[in-house]
Design an enzyme around this catalytic site. Structure first.
Site, PDB file in Angstrom:
ATOM      1  CD  GLU A 147     -45.104 -90.907 -77.582  1.00  0.00           C
ATOM      2  OE1 GLU A 147     -44.775 -91.900 -76.911  1.00  0.00           O
ATOM      3  OE2 GLU A 147     -45.054 -90.888 -78.831  1.00  0.00           O
ATOM      4  CB  THR A 160     -43.098-105.942 -80.893  1.00  0.00           C
ATOM      5  OG1 THR A 160     -43.760-104.723 -80.562  1.00  0.00           O
ATOM      6  CG2 THR A 160     -41.726-105.994 -80.234  1.00  0.00           C
TER       7      THR A 160
END
Length: 376
Positions: free
Chosen positions: A169, A273
């Site tokens: 991440e 998206t």
């Protein structure tokens, strides 16, 4: 709602125009698109003098809360929807916003193949870190036509993927280590998405190999009896009992389309998206988008700067050139010489591509081009 926070992200309120615009065109009711466009225009009016937007704001006061911004969390799909809205609806207003924003991103956030965060008021770097959400950017650059820059960043993301087996991440670029708390991998789709876009643009089979590596990692590290589990810590590969919906709607979809694009052949779609396809139709366009847009906006060149390109992009063989003309500027297919023979530089744009490693050279604080390890 009562007790609801007034803080929202730029991507949250700036990523509505595709769905709401499509809804207005399907229903004939202009209110949906008008509301989304009002929010988008408001965000753009809040940009700094550098044409940069913050990452979070207060919806009541209309003021920025977080001035440190980049291309990742909090702002990513804002940029994505500007260029996609231009493709879907054909309005120059979207292009003008995106073009200005893109040049600002490349000027203030980019460092070689990486993108750091910076203060939108001054342009000074605030955080030197890679985030998994940034991996969408090469896909946007490919859609724009800036394929060389997209490939450069994509390869660095892939290097990090290979190091850990998945994409963490958050990775601290200035220290070369994982973020101490954000070590997880929630099956995010952005890297697969950019791989799909780059393969569609280049048809280079290398991207199929990248896709195979992604699928291999997902099957090896995350596959469980009930589906695919998020990774809690990429250093230990401990799993969570959780699978996000975007894993199916995006990650799996882009990997599938990477190998079977029959759904897309001879048709035009823009993906939202969240990975949902919207058809590009002339009846939805204010006008057909202009085609005379330069293919690479990574560097803004003036008339006095030489045109620099690799042997690959120039479609010539370096070996053949060497035989015919000793002193050819090309040493390999990817090589791009530095602007000045002395290798002196004022900015990264004065530096070229290394002939052996095919890595982007950067300008040191001393003013010389090279493959510098330190991040200044």
């Amino acid at each position: 709602m009562e007790n609801e926070t007034t803080e929202t992200s730029t991507s949250g309120c700036g990523s509505l125009i595709l769905e709401m615009g499509a809804l207005s065109r399907l229903t004939g009711d202009p209110r949906y698109e008008a509301a989304a466009l009002r929010a988008l225009r408001k965000l753009w009016s809040m940009r700094s003098s550098l044409n940069l937007v913050g990452s979070t704001l207060d919806v009541l006061s209309g003021n920025w809360i977080e001035y440190s911004s980049g291309i990742g969390a909090g702002v990513d799909s804002f940029y994505e929807y500007l260029i996609k809205a231009y493709v879907l609806f054909g309005s120059d207003e979207y292009w003008d916003m995106f073009h200005s924003a893109y040049l600002a991103v490349q000027k203030y956030f980019r460092h070689g193949p990486w993108y750091h965060e910076a203060d939108i008021r001054t342009g000074e770097a605030t955080h030197w870190q890679l985030t998994s959400l940034q991996a969408f950017w090469p896909g946007v650059q490919t859609l724009l036509g800036d394929v060389a820059a997209a490939n450069l960043s994509h390869r660095e993301f892939y290097n990090v993927w290979q190091r850990f087996g998945v994409l963490p991440e958050r990775y601290l670029l200035d220290y070369g280590i994982l973020h101490p708390t954000e070590k997880y991998y929630p099956l995010r789709p952005e890297f697969a998405e950019s791989t799909f876009y780059l393969y569609q643009a280049t048809k280079d089979p290398w991207y199929l190999e990248v896709g195979e590596a992604i699928i291999g990692s997902l099957n090896y590290y995350t596959k469980v009896e009930g589906g695919f589990a998020s990774i809690r810590d990429v250093s230990t590969m401990n799993l969570e009992d959780h699978q996000h919906s975007f894993f199916l709607s995006e990650t799996c979809k882009y990997l599938f389309l990477l190998y079977d694009d029959s759904f897309l052949r001879n048709k035009n779609y823009i993906f939202t998206t969240e990975g949902h396809p919207l058809p590009v139709m002339s009846t939805w366009h204010e006008k057909i988008p202009r085609l005379d847009v330069p293919t690479n906006w990574t560097v803004v060149k003036d008339g006095n700067q030489p045109i620099r390109a690799s042997a690959l992009s120039s479609k010539v063989c370096p070996e053949t050139i060497f035989r015919q003309n000793v002193g050819s500027p090309w040493e390999s297919a990817c090589h791009i010489p530095d602007v000045f023979p002395s290798h002196r530089c004022r900015a990264d744009d004065d530096c070229g591509i290394e002939s052996v490693t095919c890595k982007r050279r950067t300008c040191s604080m001393a003013g010389y081009c090279g493959l510098w390890l330190a991040v200044y």
